[in-house]
Design an enzyme around this catalytic site. Structure first.
Site, PDB file in Angstrom:
ATOM      1  N   ASP A  71       0.843  -1.197   0.000  1.00 44.08           N
ATOM      2  CA  ASP A  71       0.000   0.000   0.000  1.00 44.08           C
ATOM      3  C   ASP A  71       0.881   1.251   0.000  1.00 44.08           C
ATOM      4  OD1 ASP A  71      -2.078   1.827   0.356  1.00 44.08           O
ATOM      5  OD2 ASP A  71      -3.150   0.491   1.721  1.00 44.08           O
ATOM      6  N   HIS A  88      -0.518   4.481   0.258  1.00 33.71           N
ATOM      7  CA  HIS A  88      -1.268   5.661   0.697  1.00 33.71           C
ATOM      8  C   HIS A  88      -0.803   6.127   2.067  1.00 33.71           C
ATOM      9  CE1 HIS A  88      -3.665   3.504  -2.238  1.00 33.71           C
ATOM     10  NE2 HIS A  88      -3.974   4.724  -2.663  1.00 33.71           N
ATOM     11  N   SER A  90      -4.610  -4.552   2.277  1.00 36.97           N
ATOM     12  CA  SER A  90      -3.863  -4.121   3.461  1.00 36.97           C
ATOM     13  C   SER A  90      -4.430  -4.734   4.736  1.00 36.97           C
ATOM     14  CB  SER A  90      -3.875  -2.603   3.579  1.00 36.97           C
ATOM     15  OG  SER A  90      -3.258  -2.047   2.455  1.00 36.97           O
TER      16      SER A  90
END
Ligand code: THG
Length: 913
Positions: free
Chosen positions: A755, A757, A808
């Site tokens: 991930d 972000h 995630s």
């Protein structure tokens, strides 16, 4: 002879297969299955690298394809969604791109052929799956540097080229660029697909599938579907559609919108309903089929399949519902110029006139030049923003200055604009006389922009070469009326050059006539030189001629050029432009590069002045210029900008709360310092400002986002403004702390592996730092081993895990297992979109001995951390938490997993803040 996919699609709706990932999960494959013997020594985890299974467990992949074919799929997708060097490098197997794609195609091809032989009247097709990669070219992963990009257009295009070449060599029947969340990535993929088809000599249909990320129906990078269609209009597209995003019923309005505008066949492969709070999908095949049938009944579909959560059982439902159904007939091609930023700009005849903002031009504005020279990009962006507020429908950007690195400045500025949704809403006109600068600009923009400009100045060969490139990049083009002999200044020359260019573009390059914009040269008049007197008339007449004789093409011009000899007298200049535009628009001028702040209207010009202006513009008398100059000297140089500035600032009269909220919602930081200084006189402590009005503002943004009234890039901008506010307050917070008191505790933060972000995590980091915690931020894509090792090495008091995407969730469980294995019991905080208290209770807490707490938003972190690190409070807190989790687990056994509503799903997404 087997029918081609192009023939078959005219006759009936085709069935595409379902999800690959959901099917792979059913085989419960272990790390060893993914590795096989061959990849035993590659570091890190290999489980989850589904594309590697083409090599290590081809039997499984073949079995999945077989099940889908058995269920009635006409088309199966190769198992190559992540098979680019960019995505595979996460698993250190980026060298295997060619092999994986070839093997995957071989597997799919052989089983599809087998079925074609079995059912010759139902031929089976293989499409090469090309995923979005895990990186975005349109957005910055770094909150502090919005101009930064972790990958460039060229990186992505070359990675795609490698993949698509192998897919074509392997023998796929079509290329499917899917789960598109970033249009610039998609444009790079389209570019690569064309290159690969040229290289391999295999021309196959190109299919596109977009995923919308919010209830407003935009892509993750913020484009509307209409804007997207403009961005890819240049490509030779077979089908377009939507996949993933939501379940079938939530996807329907967006599918309708797409089908009503897209001049291609339409595909859809939705998820099996909405994800539940554990990231799973609960809709049954029958439930999904009922919703999909609505698509079919409404004539929206040519190709139907399934995405996340679907299996062969879902696909098996489709044969019955498509039987005898009428396939969708594609919409007509637009026939007018389509441009786009985040939104579509359709240049329709009834629009009258499109104004292009001229102010972001280093050669046309001293102020803009100075700002770029001094790298004051925030202020430079404000100039762009103001033009849009003033009504500019397109922004011209020009960085051509001898002392600037124009290519670099163009890249930086366009990347910055991409992070400003208020500006990026409109299309960009890339203005440069240097070809390299234009190309650099094209590689930064997801929308459909305008190249300004090309011409026949350097001869036909160069002209054709540039035109072909512009077409391949997918832009419209301004053609200046220049040729080998120079600038066309008379009516005859303007017409001659434009006509020649038109035929070269349309007949030789295959340019869409609607993508051609002629600029017949606006030249300065009233200069005192007699040969300049007829320039405006020649321009206006040329406009009329082009409109009648070169169908489809638009006409534009740099309007402020006209009045250069009246520099210093803004009123006369603006009035002259108004007169010129009045006459040119009547002849068919479609657009013009202007100062959008101009406020002089043709009808407001006093008649004595108007007469003198028209004498000049229309060249009605030999002494016209002299008479106008005389008049101009008598007039004061009135500035017309002042009232405009006032109007925009009405929000400044609101209360402090309102102003801070406005600043956050709009992402405007111009007055932040003033407002925060004022807040400091009202609130006791600086931290209270963050936790009070600023958090309230963020929550409001959350609501708007949840309601689909804001979209991600806007929210990202809000986050940046929040960050600015916090960094303004931070030194004051530091100073307020009692001297000598050391850190409240050490907190390790990481976005988990897989991930990228981190905006939410960064805000948590700031808020916790404000509360006196020492932050160790490991960044994004952090493997479990690193988290464990760093936690031990730094003796941290708390670990915070963040993630935005569904996979995630599983990775967080993995991290918890690794922490447990290492014998740790440090409290673990869980946050980010898709995480939930239920998932935390059911999946993460049970595998870890230490406290595991799910946090809804960034404002909770400091409070929870305070309780966890206080030995007395901790006991009660953890006991309470255990009880809550227990209840959740018990309830879960009774009721079926609750399905979160769409609004909930949106709110969860905002947990990243
Ligand atoms: N055709 C096309 N592109 C163009 C032009 C054109 N691009 C550049 C230019 N011409 C259009 N843009 C401008 C921008 C500003 C001005 C004129 C044209 C201008 N600026 C003030 C001046 O020079 O007096 C600057 C004042 C200031 O510094 O603020 O007039 O024709 N295709």
């Amino acid at each position: 002879m087997k029918k081609s996919i192009q023939e078959l699609i005219k006759q009936r709706i085709l069935i595409l297969d379902g999800a690959m990932g959901t099917m792979i999960q059913q085989y419960n494959l272990k790390e060893e299955d993914f590795r096989g013997k061959r990849f035993q020594s590659i570091p890190g985890q290999m489980k989850g690298n589904n594309d590697l299974l083409n090599i290590t467990r081809p039997d499984v992949i073949k079995d999945i394809h077989r099940k889908y074919l058995e269920a009635g799929a006409d088309i199966i997708e190769t198992n190559t969604f992540n098979a680019t060097s960019i995505s595979l490098s996460d698993y250190h197997v980026e060298d295997l791109v060619k092999e994986i794609n070839l093997e995957a195609t071989k597997i799919a091809r052989s089983i599809a052929n087998e079925y074609t032989l079995l059912t010759p009247n139902k031929p089976r097709f293989v499409v090469g799956s090309v995923g979005p990669t895990n990186k975005t070219t349109s957005m910055s992963p770094d909150v502090n540097n919005p101009a930064y990009r972790s990958v460039t257009y060229d990186d992505v295009a070359s990675a795609y080229l490698e993949q698509i070449e192998a897919l074509l060599e392997g023998g796929v029947d079509a290329i499917l660029i899917e789960t598109i969340f970033d249009t610039l990535n998609a444009k790079a993929a389209i570019y690569a697909a064309e290159e690969a088809m040229n290289k391999t000599g295999r021309n196959v249909p190109l299919m596109l599938s977009i995923t919308v990320s919010d209830t407003g129906g935009r892509t993750l990078s913020g484009q509307t579907l209409d804007a997207f269609l403009a961005s890819v209009q240049h490509a030779d597209i077979f089908s377009i559609g939507l996949n993933c995003s939501f379940g079938a019923s939530q996807l329907k309005p967006f599918l309708k919108q797409l089908a009503s505008r897209a001049p291609y066949y339409i595909s859809a492969y939705p998820n099996a309903g909405l994800p539940n709070s554990l990231g799973g999908y609960d809709q049954t095949p029958q439930e999904m089929a009922v919703q999909v049938k609505e698509y079919i009944d409404e004539g929206l579909i040519n190709i139907i399949g399934g995405c996340c959560g679907t299996t062969d059982a879902y696909i098996a439902e489709y044969s019955a519902i498509i039987a005898g159904a009428q396939p969708h007939s594609p919409a007509a091609k637009p026939g007018v110029l389509w441009l786009s930023g985040l939104e579509l700009l359709e240049v329709k005849p009834e629009m009258n006139f499109v104004n292009i903002g001229e102010r972001c031009n280093v050669a046309g504005s001293r102020k803009f030049l100075r700002l770029i020279q001094e790298k004051k990009y925030d202020e430079a962006l404000s100039i762009a923003r103001k033009q849009v507020e003033d009504g500019a429908l397109i922004i011209d950007v020009n960085m051509d200055d001898g002392l600037l690195d124009a290519q670099e400045e163009m890249t930086t500025f366009l990347n910055l604009i991409a992070s400003e949704p208020e500006i990026a809403r409109v299309p960009i006109m890339i203005d440069s006389s240097k070809w390299e600068v234009i190309v650099a600009g094209l590689k930064c923009i997801q929308g459909k922009s305008i190249v300004n400009s090309i011409s026949l100045k350097e001869g036909e060969e160069k002209f054709l070469q540039y035109a072909r490139a512009v077409k391949q990049y997918g832009a419209a083009v301004v053609v200046m009326a220049f040729d080998e002999k120079g600038q066309a200044d008379t009516f005859e020359r303007k017409v001659e050059v434009c006509e020649r260019a038109y035929h070269l573009l349309v007949d030789k390059v295959g340019f869409n006539p609607c993508d051609i914009i002629f600029d017949p040269n606006v030249l300065a008049i009233a200069t005192g030189m007699e040969e300049h007197n007829n320039y405006a008339v020649d321009f206006i007449n040329a406009v009329g001629w082009i409109k009648k004789n070169l169908p489809g093409a638009s006409i534009s011009g740099g309007i402020s050029n006209l009045s250069f000899s009246f520099r210093g007298n803004n009123y006369i200049r603006e009035a002259m432009h108004a007169v010129f535009l009045y006459h040119a628009i009547r002849e068919g001028l479609d657009m013009g590069i202007v100062n959008p702040a101009t406020s002089v209207l043709y009808t407001d010009i006093p008649s004595d002045i108007l007469e003198k202006l028209e004498d000049v513009v229309l060249n009605r008398r030999p002494d016209a210029a002299e008479r106008l100059i005389e008049l101009a000297e008598g007039l004061k140089n009135t500035s017309t900008d002042k009232t405009q500035e006032k109007r925009q600032d009405t929000w400044r009269t609101g209360t402090l709360q309102e102003r801070l909220q406005y600043a956050l919602v709009k992402g405007v930081s111009d007055y932040l310092d003033d407002d925060l200084k004022e807040a400091l006189t009202i609130y006791n402590k600086a931290v209270d400002i963050i936790e009070g009005p600023l958090m309230a503002g963020m929550n409001y943004v959350g609501e708007l986002f949840g309601a689909g009234k804001m979209f991600l890039p806007q929210v990202v901008k809000t986050a940046r403004t929040m960050k600015k506010a916090v960094s303004f307050l931070q030194p004051i917070i530091e100073a307020e702390k009692h001297d000598g008191i050391s850190s409240a505790g050490k907190v390790l933060l990481a976005t988990v592996k897989g991930d990228v972000h981190d905006i939410g995590k960064n805000i948590v980091s700031v808020v916790m730092a404000c509360n006196g915690y020492e932050i160790i931020d490991l960044g994004v894509m952090v493997p479990a081993e690193t988290i464990v090792q760093q936690a031990i090495e730094n003796k941290v008091d708390i670990i915070g895990l963040s993630g935005l995407i569904t996979p995630s969730l599983e990775e967080m469980v993995n991290v918890a297992i690794e922490l447990e294995k290492a014998g740790l019991n440090i409290p673990l905080l869980i946050g980010g979109a898709t995480t939930s208290q239920l998932h935390t209770a059911l999946k993460i807490a049970p595998v870890y001995g230490g406290p595991v707490i799910h946090l809804k938003d960034a404002s909770q972190n400091a409070g929870v951390a305070g309780k966890l690190l206080n030995p007395e409070l901790q006991k009660d807190f953890v006991r309470e938490l255990d009880n809550t989790y227990k209840t959740l687990r018990e309830n879960r056994n009774e009721i079926k997993q609750e399905v979160v509503s769409l609004e909930e799903a949106q709110k969860n997404k905002l947990n990243l803040f």
